[in-house]
Design an enzyme around this catalytic site. Sequence first.
Site, short mmCIF file in Angstrom:
data_model
loop_
_atom_site.label_atom_id
_atom_site.label_comp_id
_atom_site.label_asym_id
_atom_site.label_seq_id
_atom_site.Cartn_x
_atom_site.Cartn_y
_atom_site.Cartn_z
N HIS A 27 -9.01 1.31 -5.88
CA HIS A 27 -8.46 0.61 -5.02
C HIS A 27 -6.86 1.15 -5.17
O HIS A 27 -6.32 1.21 -6.36
CB HIS A 27 -8.42 -0.71 -5.59
CG HIS A 27 -9.80 -1.38 -5.48
ND1 HIS A 27 -10.41 -1.62 -4.21
CD2 HIS A 27 -10.67 -1.55 -6.30
CE1 HIS A 27 -11.65 -1.88 -4.49
NE2 HIS A 27 -11.94 -1.61 -5.35
N TYR A 30 0.74 -1.20 0.14
CA TYR A 30 0.00 -0.12 -0.19
C TYR A 30 0.78 1.40 0.18
O TYR A 30 0.26 2.20 -0.12
CB TYR A 30 -1.04 0.11 1.23
CG TYR A 30 -2.26 -1.18 1.10
CD1 TYR A 30 -3.13 -0.90 0.46
CD2 TYR A 30 -1.86 -2.20 1.86
CE1 TYR A 30 -3.93 -1.96 0.14
CE2 TYR A 30 -2.81 -3.27 1.78
CZ TYR A 30 -3.91 -3.05 1.16
OH TYR A 30 -4.90 -4.15 0.77
C1 DHK Z 1 -7.61 -2.19 0.35
C2 DHK Z 1 -8.14 -3.06 1.14
O1 DHK Z 1 -8.08 -2.68 2.50
C3 DHK Z 1 -8.36 -4.42 0.55
O2 DHK Z 1 -9.36 -5.07 1.39
C4 DHK Z 1 -8.67 -4.30 -0.71
C5 DHK Z 1 -7.80 -2.25 -1.26
C6 DHK Z 1 -7.69 -3.76 -1.70
C7 DHK Z 1 -6.73 -1.54 -1.69
O3 DHK Z 1 -6.06 -1.81 -2.83
O4 DHK Z 1 -7.02 -0.20 -1.75
O5 DHK Z 1 -8.60 -5.83 -1.22
#
Ligand code: DHK
Length: 166
Positions: A119, A41
């Site tokens: 996402h 992330y």
């Molecule tokens: C964020 C999340 O918390 C996951 O549950 C999803 C998403 C993906 C993201 O890529 O921002 O599967």
Amino acid sequence: MAGVGPADAIESRCGARMSNTIFVLNGPNLNLLGTREPELYGRATLADVEKLCRTTAQRFGLTVEFRQSNHEGAIIDWIQQARAEGAAGLIINPAGFTTTSIAILDALYTLEAPVIEVHITNIHKRESFRQHSYVSLAARAVIAGFGIEGYALAVSGLASMISAKE
Ligand code: DHK
């Protein structure tokens, strides 16, 4: 269309006036951005995402209601608030609720304003359970895999959909 500025409402294609506010909603665990699985992330925080959304929206004379919750009901309440206040559009990263929440889908179905699903990661490159989105059924567009830049893309794409001029 004359001068869309922060203080002006936006005129939709059919001539109706609507608010110049867009809602940006974030689902569970996104409050941990920056420290949560940074290899997936990234290191940017949710505050960085908020700043990015606000500066991008400002270019188009839009203002942002930016929210995050770990609770499904809170997200549904905010979608209903966006509807009641005639928001110009709504961007949502439903996070873990993407694949489970018919209730969020139903709330999104009540909006006339466009919905963009975001996402941070490319969910199609991840576990198969992440790849079915209920929310996509109500979304005009889906952005995945651009990192937090996806939010800026969503804001400018939404601005173009609602004819907000830079
Ligand atoms: C964020 C999340 O918390 C996951 O549950 C999803 C998403 C993906 C993201 O890529 O921002 O599967």
